[in-house]
Design an enzyme around this catalytic site. Structure first.
Site, short mmCIF file in Angstrom:
data_model
loop_
_atom_site.label_atom_id
_atom_site.label_comp_id
_atom_site.label_asym_id
_atom_site.label_seq_id
_atom_site.Cartn_x
_atom_site.Cartn_y
_atom_site.Cartn_z
N ASP A 10 33.31 -3.04 -5.17
CA ASP A 10 32.88 -4.21 -4.37
C ASP A 10 32.11 -5.13 -5.31
O ASP A 10 31.74 -4.75 -6.42
CB ASP A 10 31.97 -3.75 -3.21
CG ASP A 10 31.48 -4.94 -2.38
OD1 ASP A 10 32.27 -5.85 -2.10
OD2 ASP A 10 30.28 -4.98 -2.02
N SER A 11 31.85 -6.34 -4.82
CA SER A 11 31.05 -7.27 -5.61
C SER A 11 29.60 -6.82 -5.70
O SER A 11 28.88 -7.25 -6.60
CB SER A 11 31.10 -8.65 -4.95
OG SER A 11 30.66 -8.54 -3.61
N CYS A 73 36.04 -4.60 -0.80
CA CYS A 73 35.52 -5.97 -0.76
C CYS A 73 36.62 -6.80 -0.09
O CYS A 73 37.76 -6.83 -0.57
CB CYS A 73 35.28 -6.45 -2.19
SG CYS A 73 34.80 -8.19 -2.30
N GLU A 152 21.61 -8.92 0.94
CA GLU A 152 21.20 -8.49 -0.40
C GLU A 152 19.68 -8.62 -0.55
O GLU A 152 19.05 -7.92 -1.34
CB GLU A 152 21.94 -9.29 -1.47
CG GLU A 152 23.46 -9.12 -1.43
CD GLU A 152 24.03 -8.18 -2.49
OE1 GLU A 152 23.37 -7.96 -3.50
OE2 GLU A 152 25.16 -7.68 -2.27
N CYS A 184 33.74 -8.52 6.10
CA CYS A 184 33.01 -8.46 4.82
C CYS A 184 32.28 -7.13 4.86
O CYS A 184 31.66 -6.79 5.87
CB CYS A 184 32.01 -9.62 4.74
SG CYS A 184 30.89 -9.50 3.32
N HIS A 186 29.71 -6.17 3.59
CA HIS A 186 28.24 -6.24 3.75
C HIS A 186 27.83 -6.24 5.23
O HIS A 186 26.74 -5.80 5.57
CB HIS A 186 27.70 -7.54 3.14
CG HIS A 186 27.54 -7.51 1.65
ND1 HIS A 186 28.60 -7.42 0.79
CD2 HIS A 186 26.43 -7.60 0.87
CE1 HIS A 186 28.15 -7.45 -0.46
NE2 HIS A 186 26.83 -7.57 -0.44
N1 DGL Z 1 31.33 -7.53 0.23
C1 DGL Z 1 32.16 -8.65 -0.06
C2 DGL Z 1 33.31 -8.73 0.93
O1 DGL Z 1 33.62 -7.78 1.62
C3 DGL Z 1 31.49 -9.99 -0.03
C4 DGL Z 1 30.28 -10.22 -0.78
C5 DGL Z 1 30.44 -11.35 -1.77
O2 DGL Z 1 30.49 -12.54 -1.40
O3 DGL Z 1 30.51 -11.01 -2.93
O4 DGL Z 1 33.92 -9.78 1.01
#
Ligand code: DGL
Length: 263
Positions: A10-11, A73, A152, A184, A186
């Site tokens: 993931d990012s 991600c 975050e 997402c 997150h």
């Molecule tokens: N967790 C990432 C996703 O599922 C998004 C976070 C980011 O913008 O890097 O898209």
């Protein structure tokens, strides 16, 4: 010889929600996670940058001998999945299709909302995936770019996040969706706030469990295994990542910093 791990990237910290689901469903598997914390967020970047980062992440995981990569991600899944699948010999599992399938299965009215990063929403990946499963569905999408920085930052049960969520979701709620895809990885971290803002009439779809089941389906039978190991790698080791990672995965984790630079 130790069993090859399943790679997950993931990012940043969000993909740990998928790692946790994998850990719970497949405790015998060795798992290796990479969070690209040095370059997060991906959701505001251009498609070509997202593709380049995704390829580099998968190559890093390949260097650890993974047998499969889970793109935990949505932004990477939306833009880079097909390219990753062409580039690598191992299976590559994304998060968009399992989430879309689950949303279609749960929605009674077919009015489905999707929230995600700007890049995920502008890709139309969820709309396409949902309509390919149920052409009669109506999909309403909304980018929520402030959620990732708020999460975050650790503002997971914060009134500011609730106000922001209320503002973002107003439009989707006014058109009568009965299902909302958390597009997402997150966002499951603020599920409590999202549930409060959406009310009981809207089902929230977190694709983590669906992704874990898809991975399970790709593996040979796994009876009688000892407990697998979990490694968590990041491109920038920060106190903020550690705090949220412990909240998701518990205290017994160690976090290692790795470099994406080529030697
Ligand atoms: N967790 C990432 C996703 O599922 C998004 C976070 C980011 O913008 O890097 O898209």
């Amino acid at each position: 010889m130790p069993e090859s791990p399943i790679g997950v990237f993931d990012s940043g910290v969000g993909g740990l929600t998928v790692l946790k689901a994998l850990r719970e469903l497949l405790p015998g598997e060795n798992l290796i996670y990479f969070g690209d914390t040095a370059r997060v967020p991906y959701g505001t970047k251009s498609p070509s940058t997202i593709i380049r980062y995704s390829l580099e992440n998968a190559r890093l995981l390949e260097s650890f001998g993974v047998k499969m990569v889970v793109v935990a991600c949505n932004t990477s899944s939306a833009h880079a999945l097909d390219i990753l699948r062409k580039e690598f010999d191992f299976p590559v599992v994304g998060v968009v299709r399992p989430g879309a399938k689950l949303a279609v299965a749960l929605s009674k009215s077919g009015r489905i909302g999707v929230i995600g990063t700007e890049a995920t929403v502008s890709s139309g990946a969820y709309r396409k995936a949902i309509l390919s499963i149920n052409p009669f569905a109506t999909v309403f999408e909304k980018a929520c770019p402030l959620f990732v920085p708020l999460i975050e930052e650790g503002w997971i049960e914060d009134e500011v996040t609730e106000i922001v969520a209320g503002r973002y979701l107003k439009e989707l709620l006014s058109v009568g969706i009965d299902t909302l895809v958390l597009g997402c990885t997150h966002y499951p971290l603020i599920k409590g706030i999202l549930r409060k803002v959406c009310g009981e009439g809207v089902r929230l779809v977190d694709s983590a469990d669906a992704v874990a089941r898809e991975v399970e389906g790709l593996l040979p039978s796994r009876s009688g295994r000892t407990e697998g190991k979990v490694r968590i790698l990041v491109s920038d080791r920060t106190e903020r990542f550690e705090r949220i990672a412990r909240m998701i995965m518990g205290d017994g984790i160690t976090i290692e910093e790795v470099s994406l630079e080529k030697d």
